[in-house]
Enzyme design. Sequence first.
Site, short mmCIF file in Angstrom:
data_model
loop_
_atom_site.label_atom_id
_atom_site.label_comp_id
_atom_site.label_asym_id
_atom_site.label_seq_id
_atom_site.Cartn_x
_atom_site.Cartn_y
_atom_site.Cartn_z
N GLN A 86 11.08 1.77 -7.30
CA GLN A 86 11.83 0.57 -7.65
C GLN A 86 13.35 0.82 -7.58
O GLN A 86 14.12 -0.05 -7.95
CB GLN A 86 11.37 0.13 -9.05
CG GLN A 86 11.93 -1.16 -9.59
CD GLN A 86 11.57 -2.39 -8.77
OE1 GLN A 86 10.52 -2.45 -8.12
NE2 GLN A 86 12.43 -3.38 -8.77
N HIS B 219 4.47 3.07 -14.18
CA HIS B 219 3.48 2.39 -13.35
C HIS B 219 2.19 3.21 -13.40
O HIS B 219 2.24 4.43 -13.56
CB HIS B 219 4.04 2.38 -11.92
CG HIS B 219 3.28 1.57 -10.93
ND1 HIS B 219 2.11 1.99 -10.37
CD2 HIS B 219 3.55 0.36 -10.38
CE1 HIS B 219 1.69 1.08 -9.50
NE2 HIS B 219 2.54 0.08 -9.48
N LYS C 2 9.02 -1.25 -0.26
CA LYS C 2 9.95 -1.80 -1.25
C LYS C 2 11.40 -1.56 -0.82
O LYS C 2 12.34 -1.75 -1.58
CB LYS C 2 9.66 -1.22 -2.63
CG LYS C 2 8.29 -1.72 -3.11
CD LYS C 2 7.90 -1.26 -4.47
CE LYS C 2 8.85 -1.71 -5.54
NZ LYS C 2 8.24 -1.65 -6.88
N CYS D 188 0.90 -3.47 -13.04
CA CYS D 188 0.37 -2.09 -12.97
C CYS D 188 1.02 -1.21 -14.01
O CYS D 188 1.31 -0.03 -13.75
CB CYS D 188 0.55 -1.49 -11.58
SG CYS D 188 -0.37 -2.34 -10.31
N ASP E 89 9.89 8.94 -9.81
CA ASP E 89 9.27 7.86 -9.07
C ASP E 89 10.37 6.86 -8.72
O ASP E 89 10.83 6.10 -9.58
CB ASP E 89 8.18 7.23 -9.95
CG ASP E 89 7.67 5.91 -9.40
OD1 ASP E 89 8.17 5.45 -8.35
OD2 ASP E 89 6.76 5.33 -10.03
N1 PMP Z 1 5.90 3.15 -9.15
C1 PMP Z 1 6.71 2.09 -9.27
C2 PMP Z 1 7.85 2.12 -10.24
C3 PMP Z 1 6.46 0.96 -8.49
O1 PMP Z 1 7.26 -0.10 -8.62
C4 PMP Z 1 5.38 0.96 -7.59
C5 PMP Z 1 5.09 -0.25 -6.72
N2 PMP Z 1 5.17 -1.47 -7.35
C6 PMP Z 1 4.59 2.10 -7.50
C7 PMP Z 1 4.88 3.17 -8.28
C8 PMP Z 1 3.43 2.17 -6.55
O2 PMP Z 1 3.87 2.09 -5.25
P1 PMP Z 1 2.84 1.89 -4.03
O3 PMP Z 1 1.87 0.84 -4.46
O4 PMP Z 1 3.70 1.46 -2.91
O5 PMP Z 1 2.19 3.22 -3.80
#
Ligand code: PMP
Length: 406
Positions: free
Chosen positions: A203, A123, A226, A364, A200
């Site tokens: 997910q 991401h 999430k 993203c 991270d």
């Molecule tokens: N890393 C991963 C794998 C994600 O799925 C997400 C959110 N979709 C993020 C980072 C970013 O998370 P946040 O926008 O809640 O900071």
Amino acid sequence: MTLDIQKIRQDFPILHQQVNDKPLVYLDNGATTQKPEMVINAIADYYRHDNSNVHRGAHTLSDRATGQFEQARETVREFINASLTEEIIWTKGTTEGVNLVAFSWGLENLSAGDRVLVSHMEHHANIVPWQMVCQRTGAELVPVPVTELGDVDMTAFDALLDERVKFVSMAHVSNALGTVNPIEEVIRKAHSVGARVLIDGAQAVAHWAVDVQALDCDFYVFSGHKLYGPTGIGVLYGRQSLLQGMTPFMGGGEMIETVAFEKTTYNRLPYKFEPGTPNIAGVIGLAAAIRYLSQFERADIQAHEESVLAYAVERAKAVEGLRLIGQSDHRAGVISFVLEGTHPNDVGTLLDQQGVAVRTGNHCAMPIMDRYGVPGTVRASFALYNTKEDVDALFTALEKVKMFLY
Ligand code: PMP
């Protein structure tokens, strides 16, 4: 034990509505999950009865707020099996967690000649902060390639791993492909060359139990939203010995012990990394989400979600003109696809007209979209309240989309 999904669905008020005159089928859990009554009520109760600032008031409401706030930290510690409560730092979310580590740890520990490894499927939240810190320190950000099936190429990872690598930052589960990365192996190998590792978990945490001690990772980050919790709250787990040696990333109130113009000394862990008034309601909501989840056996949730995902993959494979992006054998919660000759955004809009909520675009994660030569995908992502009927609704709607677009 099998879960009573219909009963679980009753806990989520938002699911019971019509969208565009069709029953809502919510398959955008990779973007954010819905919130059970327990979470909504915990937040409302806090504002109704206990709202106050934490750690500073000489009055009962502040004591109550502080008590709930610190109890929530203990709830999170237990949830990810960290050994110490002070290893749990509140953040705004995964993004802030990665930034905190990249800037606090990276600026002091990286220099020219060093390397930071990330996977090609990360991401943006796990790419851009490292890029910024590499630019400032002269270190190099190196992506580990991803195979056609959507797995981290572990042969390439092994080849890249040498004493230049000081940090490895990788998703537990890819939000764009659904791939579950072999993070145990990644952590072990990275440690063998002396590198530190951040996982991270944005997910991952909703899908199964995470044990940071068993993983032996140095840092683990995730977002409350999430995990059936509120937005604007997240967690950074860090190994105590590392956090102690790190300089705070942001300054302000709460994170200090003494302030004078000549010199400021910092507060102890975890407060050193928590400047300013925190998201108290968010913390309380996140703890409620964890309590909500802990009514169920995590293995039952995982088994249910795996069966829904397997069914979705099977149905997707039967659709003519559908190309699955990411087909790892190790997947969780996500199918990502493109329909030949169509733009993902058009597919998403037409699905929405039929009440089916998915996400379209690059998720993203532009580099991995480029890797597959697509501008984006249609992504259906699943949570514990999704059923095979939801999957059927998606594919029935998709047939109509095809009739419309072809
Ligand atoms: N890393 C991963 C794998 C994600 O799925 C997400 C959110 N979709 C993020 C980072 C970013 O998370 P946040 O926008 O809640 O900071």
